[in-house]
Design a protein around this motif. Structure first.
Motif, PDB file in Angstrom:
ATOM      1  N   THR A 149       0.826  -1.202   0.000  1.00 47.23           N
ATOM      2  CA  THR A 149       0.000   0.000   0.000  1.00 47.23           C
ATOM      3  C   THR A 149       0.864   1.259   0.000  1.00 47.23           C
ATOM      4  O   THR A 149       2.022   1.250   0.436  1.00 47.23           O
ATOM      5  CB  THR A 149      -0.948   0.012   1.213  1.00 47.23           C
ATOM      6  OG1 THR A 149      -0.181  -0.216   2.404  1.00 47.23           O
ATOM      7  CG2 THR A 149      -1.985  -1.098   1.082  1.00 47.23           C
ATOM      8  N   SER A 150       0.294   2.367  -0.473  1.00 45.22           N
ATOM      9  CA  SER A 150       1.039   3.618  -0.648  1.00 45.22           C
ATOM     10  C   SER A 150       1.243   4.386   0.642  1.00 45.22           C
ATOM     11  O   SER A 150       2.121   5.253   0.733  1.00 45.22           O
ATOM     12  CB  SER A 150       0.293   4.515  -1.642  1.00 45.22           C
ATOM     13  OG  SER A 150      -0.966   4.908  -1.107  1.00 45.22           O
ATOM     14  N   GLY A 151       0.413   4.105   1.672  1.00 48.97           N
ATOM     15  CA  GLY A 151       0.512   4.851   2.920  1.00 48.97           C
ATOM     16  C   GLY A 151      -0.298   6.133   2.905  1.00 48.97           C
ATOM     17  O   GLY A 151      -0.282   6.889   3.894  1.00 48.97           O
ATOM     18  N   ARG A 152      -1.023   6.405   1.836  1.00 47.76           N
ATOM     19  CA  ARG A 152      -1.800   7.637   1.722  1.00 47.76           C
ATOM     20  C   ARG A 152      -3.290   7.287   1.619  1.00 47.76           C
ATOM     21  O   ARG A 152      -3.659   6.328   0.935  1.00 47.76           O
ATOM     22  CB  ARG A 152      -1.392   8.436   0.487  1.00 47.76           C
ATOM     23  CG  ARG A 152       0.073   8.827   0.472  1.00 47.76           C
ATOM     24  CD  ARG A 152       0.371   9.762  -0.695  1.00 47.76           C
ATOM     25  NE  ARG A 152       0.081   9.140  -1.976  1.00 47.76           N
ATOM     26  CZ  ARG A 152       0.958   8.426  -2.680  1.00 47.76           C
ATOM     27  NH1 ARG A 152       2.182   8.217  -2.206  1.00 47.76           N
ATOM     28  NH2 ARG A 152       0.614   7.916  -3.847  1.00 47.76           N
ATOM     29  N   PRO A 153      -4.155   8.046   2.260  1.00 52.44           N
ATOM     30  CA  PRO A 153      -5.592   7.809   2.114  1.00 52.44           C
ATOM     31  C   PRO A 153      -6.030   8.155   0.698  1.00 52.44           C
ATOM     32  O   PRO A 153      -5.380   8.923  -0.010  1.00 52.44           O
ATOM     33  CB  PRO A 153      -6.223   8.753   3.153  1.00 52.44           C
ATOM     34  CG  PRO A 153      -5.194   9.831   3.339  1.00 52.44           C
ATOM     35  CD  PRO A 153      -3.855   9.187   3.148  1.00 52.44           C
ATOM     36  N   GLY A 154      -7.130   7.567   0.293  1.00 50.21           N
ATOM     37  CA  GLY A 154      -7.611   7.821  -1.061  1.00 50.21           C
ATOM     38  C   GLY A 154      -8.700   6.846  -1.436  1.00 50.21           C
ATOM     39  O   GLY A 154      -9.392   6.301  -0.559  1.00 50.21           O
ATOM     40  N   PRO A 155      -8.880   6.594  -2.710  1.00 48.45           N
ATOM     41  CA  PRO A 155      -9.968   5.708  -3.157  1.00 48.45           C
ATOM     42  C   PRO A 155      -9.727   4.266  -2.746  1.00 48.45           C
ATOM     43  O   PRO A 155      -8.609   3.856  -2.435  1.00 48.45           O
ATOM     44  CB  PRO A 155      -9.936   5.871  -4.680  1.00 48.45           C
ATOM     45  CG  PRO A 155      -8.540   6.275  -4.991  1.00 48.45           C
ATOM     46  CD  PRO A 155      -8.096   7.123  -3.847  1.00 48.45           C
TER      47      PRO A 155
END
Length: 323
Positions: free
Chosen positions: A215-221
């Motif tokens: 995972t990217s570690g950033r909130p989002g879709p």
């Protein structure tokens, strides 16, 4: 064009040969006719078949897009140029232009195109195409999106590139989707295909293919992985497709999705044509929008997967023959 001329010539020749059978009139008469009234010899007519006139060349270069499974695996497409002239053409440079790519693409494997012949030229596909709504436009075969500029013998010609299978469009849409998915998570296959040692695999053994989600570690879709399809060589166990039903967000921990694996079939033909053997199609939804990507194994992972399949098929002795 040249195929049509050959077909027409064959048709005319067939008609002429059929006419020969009845050249002396009706041969189905009374077999008991008076021999005295029957000629001693029967004349066989001589037919001279004149060659059909060759349709003159158009005097143009013609371009079309193609992509084999090996091209796709190598991250390239090919533009084939038909030299429909009476002179050979040796390109010094071939440049592909398309508004779906950020920069022009340079052709490779430049070589002579003899008169009345075709040659294919490779173009590496860029990792970051120009993503946007322009890539979602429908393809019109009457209005090609791409063109090539061919430079040869001090001349420059620009040719529209027919792309009947939408090679460039399919690539840019898929790659743009991959880039959007990467904002949530990076997907890859583990190189390890358990059981890992092919020599320890008995015929009929199953294994596990692992989808690695970082995972990217950033909130989002939200990214949902709905299905993973098998290939001509590797398949899910007990079903027509894997259905992980996994929900992923960028700010959640990464995960590893285990997929039970078996050989699709065990004939040599399947392995001989295994260019897409380790390229799996993943059906997913990104922020609710459905899509599909093709996720390929690394060379090391692919070698392990093919070795497992051969061993499970009882074909381990042929592992060394794979290039």
């Amino acid at each position: 064009m040249r195929d049509r001329r050959a077909g027409l010539a064959a048709l005319v020749l067939s008609a002429l040969l059929s006419a020969c059978g009845n050249a002396d009139g009706d041969t189905g008469g009374d077999t008991d006719a008076d021999p005295a009234k029957t000629p001693a010899t029967t004349g066989i007519p001589t037919l001279t078949v004149s060659p059909l006139p060759e349709e003159p060349p158009t005097g143009r270069l013609i371009a079309e897009m193609r992509q084999s499974s090996r091209d796709a695996a190598a991250g390239r497409m090919e533009v084939w140029i038909d030299n429909d002239t009476l002179e050979s053409v040796t390109p010094a440079r071939i440049t592909y232009y398309d508004d779906r790519f950020r920069t022009p693409l340079q052709g490779e494997r430049l070589r002579e195109i003899p008169a009345q012949s075709t040659r294919g030229f490779q173009f590496p596909l860029p990792p970051r195409p120009a993503c946007g709504t322009t890539n979602d436009a429908p393809v019109s075969l009457d209005d090609p999106r791409g063109s090539v500029r061919v430079e040869y013998a001090g001349r420059t010609e620009t040719l529209l590139v027919a792309d009947e299978t939408d090679v460039a469009g399919r690539y840019t849409r898929a790659r743009c989707l991959e880039l959007a998915i990467a904002k949530v998570a990076r997907l890859s296959w583990s190189d390890e295909v358990t059981p890992g040692d092919p020599e320890a695999v008995a015929p009929g053994t199953e294994a596990v293919l692992t989808l690695v989600v970082r995972t990217s570690g950033r909130p989002g879709p939200e990214l949902r992985i709905d299905t993973v399809s098998g290939t001509p060589v590797l398949s899910p166990v007990g079903t027509d497709a894997w259905r992980p039903d996994a929900s992923i967000t960028g700010d959640a921990p990464g995960t590893r999705i285990r997929l039970p694996l078996k050989p699709t079939r065990c004939d040599a033909h399947a392995f001989a044509e295994s260019g897409g053997a380790t390229a799996f199609k993943i059906g997913l939804r990104l922020d609710g929008e459905p899509g599909q990507i093709t996720l390929r194994m690394s060379p090391a992972g692919a070698a392990n997967a093919i070795a497992f399949a051969r061993a499970s098929c009882g074909m381990l002795e042929a592992v060394g023959s794979q290039g």
